[in-house]
Design a protein around this motif. Structure first.
Motif, mmCIF file in Angstrom:
data_model
loop_
_atom_site.group_PDB
_atom_site.id
_atom_site.type_symbol
_atom_site.label_atom_id
_atom_site.label_comp_id
_atom_site.label_asym_id
_atom_site.label_seq_id
_atom_site.Cartn_x
_atom_site.Cartn_y
_atom_site.Cartn_z
ATOM 1 N N TYR A 165 11.491 -8.895 2.015
ATOM 2 C CA TYR A 165 12.301 -9.520 3.516
ATOM 3 C C TYR A 165 10.397 -9.730 4.371
ATOM 4 O O TYR A 165 10.050 -8.719 4.337
ATOM 5 N N LYS A 166 10.215 -10.648 4.955
ATOM 6 C CA LYS A 166 9.007 -11.141 5.357
ATOM 7 C C LYS A 166 9.211 -9.530 6.681
ATOM 8 O O LYS A 166 10.541 -8.766 7.250
ATOM 9 N N ARG A 167 7.662 -9.237 6.966
ATOM 10 C CA ARG A 167 8.001 -7.673 8.198
ATOM 11 C C ARG A 167 8.996 -8.125 9.324
ATOM 12 O O ARG A 167 10.517 -6.809 9.334
ATOM 13 N N ARG A 168 8.498 -8.796 10.280
ATOM 14 C CA ARG A 168 9.307 -8.838 10.774
ATOM 15 C C ARG A 168 10.909 -8.751 11.261
ATOM 16 O O ARG A 168 12.087 -8.432 11.757
ATOM 17 N N ALA A 169 11.045 -9.642 9.768
ATOM 18 C CA ALA A 169 13.101 -10.187 10.277
ATOM 19 C C ALA A 169 13.232 -8.943 9.455
ATOM 20 O O ALA A 169 14.428 -8.603 10.180
ATOM 21 N N LEU A 170 12.441 -7.781 8.360
ATOM 22 C CA LEU A 170 13.086 -6.774 8.115
ATOM 23 C C LEU A 170 13.424 -5.258 9.035
ATOM 24 O O LEU A 170 14.611 -4.872 9.483
ATOM 25 N N ALA A 171 12.748 -5.202 10.059
ATOM 26 C CA ALA A 171 11.840 -4.804 10.679
ATOM 27 C C ALA A 171 13.164 -5.185 12.292
ATOM 28 O O ALA A 171 14.159 -3.913 12.735
ATOM 29 N N LYS A 172 13.343 -6.445 12.524
ATOM 30 C CA LYS A 172 14.851 -6.660 13.679
ATOM 31 C C LYS A 172 15.691 -5.959 12.709
ATOM 32 O O LYS A 172 17.173 -5.885 13.397
ATOM 33 N N THR A 173 16.501 -6.880 11.295
ATOM 34 C CA THR A 173 17.567 -6.059 11.506
ATOM 35 C C THR A 173 17.641 -4.924 10.498
ATOM 36 O O THR A 173 18.797 -4.556 10.798
ATOM 37 N N SER A 174 17.250 -3.905 11.239
ATOM 38 C CA SER A 174 16.884 -2.780 11.180
ATOM 39 C C SER A 174 17.114 -1.913 12.191
ATOM 40 O O SER A 174 17.192 -0.554 12.321
ATOM 41 N N GLY A 175 17.005 -3.039 13.451
ATOM 42 C CA GLY A 175 17.220 -2.589 14.980
ATOM 43 C C GLY A 175 15.504 -1.598 15.337
ATOM 44 O O GLY A 175 15.542 -0.736 16.066
ATOM 45 N N VAL A 176 14.517 -2.069 14.299
ATOM 46 C CA VAL A 176 12.893 -1.036 14.935
ATOM 47 C C VAL A 176 12.072 -2.201 15.262
ATOM 48 O O VAL A 176 12.121 -3.285 15.063
ATOM 49 N N ASP A 177 10.847 -2.022 15.762
ATOM 50 C CA ASP A 177 9.996 -2.174 16.406
ATOM 51 C C ASP A 177 8.973 -2.875 15.348
ATOM 52 O O ASP A 177 9.462 -2.223 14.306
ATOM 53 N N GLU A 178 9.110 -3.999 14.754
ATOM 54 C CA GLU A 178 7.484 -4.245 13.711
ATOM 55 C C GLU A 178 6.570 -3.482 13.294
ATOM 56 O O GLU A 178 6.040 -3.185 11.994
ATOM 57 N N ALA A 179 5.683 -2.794 14.611
ATOM 58 C CA ALA A 179 4.774 -2.092 14.219
ATOM 59 C C ALA A 179 4.364 -1.010 13.658
ATOM 60 O O ALA A 179 5.676 -0.122 13.832
ATOM 61 N N GLY A 180 3.593 -1.292 13.379
ATOM 62 C CA GLY A 180 4.193 0.456 12.303
ATOM 63 C C GLY A 180 2.706 0.183 11.494
ATOM 64 O O GLY A 180 1.360 -0.323 10.887
ATOM 65 N N SER A 181 1.976 1.579 11.216
ATOM 66 C CA SER A 181 0.557 1.654 10.427
ATOM 67 C C SER A 181 0.471 2.989 10.186
ATOM 68 O O SER A 181 1.338 3.690 9.722
ATOM 69 N N GLY A 182 -0.426 3.306 8.931
ATOM 70 C CA GLY A 182 -0.104 4.063 7.694
ATOM 71 C C GLY A 182 0.370 4.036 6.358
ATOM 72 O O GLY A 182 0.815 3.190 5.838
ATOM 73 N N SER A 183 0.455 5.742 5.589
ATOM 74 C CA SER A 183 1.497 5.770 4.838
ATOM 75 C C SER A 183 2.738 4.648 4.694
ATOM 76 O O SER A 183 3.109 5.128 6.015
ATOM 77 N N HIS A 184 3.255 4.460 3.786
ATOM 78 C CA HIS A 184 4.487 3.509 3.514
ATOM 79 C C HIS A 184 5.522 5.242 3.069
ATOM 80 O O HIS A 184 7.087 5.180 3.848
ATOM 81 N N ARG A 185 4.521 6.269 2.916
ATOM 82 C CA ARG A 185 5.495 7.458 2.052
ATOM 83 C C ARG A 185 6.793 6.743 1.400
ATOM 84 O O ARG A 185 8.046 7.539 1.467
ATOM 85 N N LEU A 186 6.104 6.255 0.535
ATOM 86 C CA LEU A 186 7.098 5.207 -0.662
ATOM 87 C C LEU A 186 6.517 5.377 -1.640
ATOM 88 O O LEU A 186 5.445 4.751 -1.945
ATOM 89 N N ARG A 187 7.798 5.973 -2.988
ATOM 90 C CA ARG A 187 6.277 5.695 -3.947
ATOM 91 C C ARG A 187 8.323 5.142 -5.440
ATOM 92 O O ARG A 187 9.121 5.731 -5.235
#
Length: 213
Positions: free
Chosen positions: A171-193
């Motif tokens: 999903y496009k980053r902006r769209a996924l953040a919006k549907t999740s109810g958060v701001d799209e800004a973020g940095s560093g590790s995804h903390r996901l494998r």
């Protein structure tokens, strides 16, 4: 580059995911208490990797009816999750979004709008949505590794993973953040494998894949 490239290992099954957390034992307790996950498909490991804001992914528990959405949502909140979006109706069904104490975002959803059985915390599938800066490029990256596209429209791609206990989408980053109810800004590790039979690699958006556990 095609899915027949001899240098690539085809992905046929996504086995599990690992979430990195400051306190992995507390995180695993949360997932057991909230969602009944025993660590087979969703594991936690310790990490002090720097991360901030939106981590660029969500995990969905797809259920059969609205009552199960509410049961999982209430259990998550009782176990310590933060509410990002309350359970509500939409054009596609009913869902709610919470953020686990470890920071991962969980979407609890169903396409059904009517209950047909008593409420439970049973779910039908686990689906990981990865935020992408260039969905077309990421889509090509994964299809080159053998994944077939089930649905694709605009900024969204759903891969067909019939043999997998874990589903995958983009999903496009902006769209996924919006549907999740958060701001799209973020940095560093995804903390996901993510773990599959497709070997070790890192995708164009920095998501790490490792062999199935």
């Amino acid at each position: 580059m095609s899915s027949t490239d001899s240098n690539l290992t085809t992905i046929t099954s996504i086995d599990s995911i690992t979430l990195e957390a400051d306190d992995p034992e507390a995180a695993q307790r949360f997932y057991a208490d909230a969602f009944g996950l025993d660590g087979a498909r969703v594991r936690t490991v310790g990490s002090d990797a720097t991360t901030s804001g939106f981590r660029g992914f969500t995990v969905s528990l797809v259920v059969s009816q609205p009552a199960n959405v509410r049961a999982l949502f209430d259990a998550a909140v009782a176990a310590g999750a933060s509410v990002l979006k309350p359970v509500e109706k939409s054009l596609w069904g009913i869902g709610g979004v919470v953020q686990a104490p470890d920071g991962a975002i969980w979407n609890l959803a169903t396409s059904s709008k009517k209950d047909t059985a008593p409420a439970s915390r049973e779910f039908e599938s686990i689906v990981v949505l990865l935020a992408s800066d260039d969905v077309s490029a990421s889509k090509a990256f994964y299809t080159a590794r053998g994944l077939k596209v089930a649905k694709s429209f605009g900024s969204y791609v759903d891969f067909a993973t019939p043999a997998s206990p874990i589903g995958l989408g983009l999903y496009k980053r902006r769209a996924l953040a919006k549907t999740s109810g958060v701001d799209e800004a973020g940095s560093g590790s995804h903390r996901l494998r993510l773990h599959s039979d497709g070997g070790s690699f890192t995708d164009p958006d920095g998501f790490v894949w490792e062999p199935a556990a």
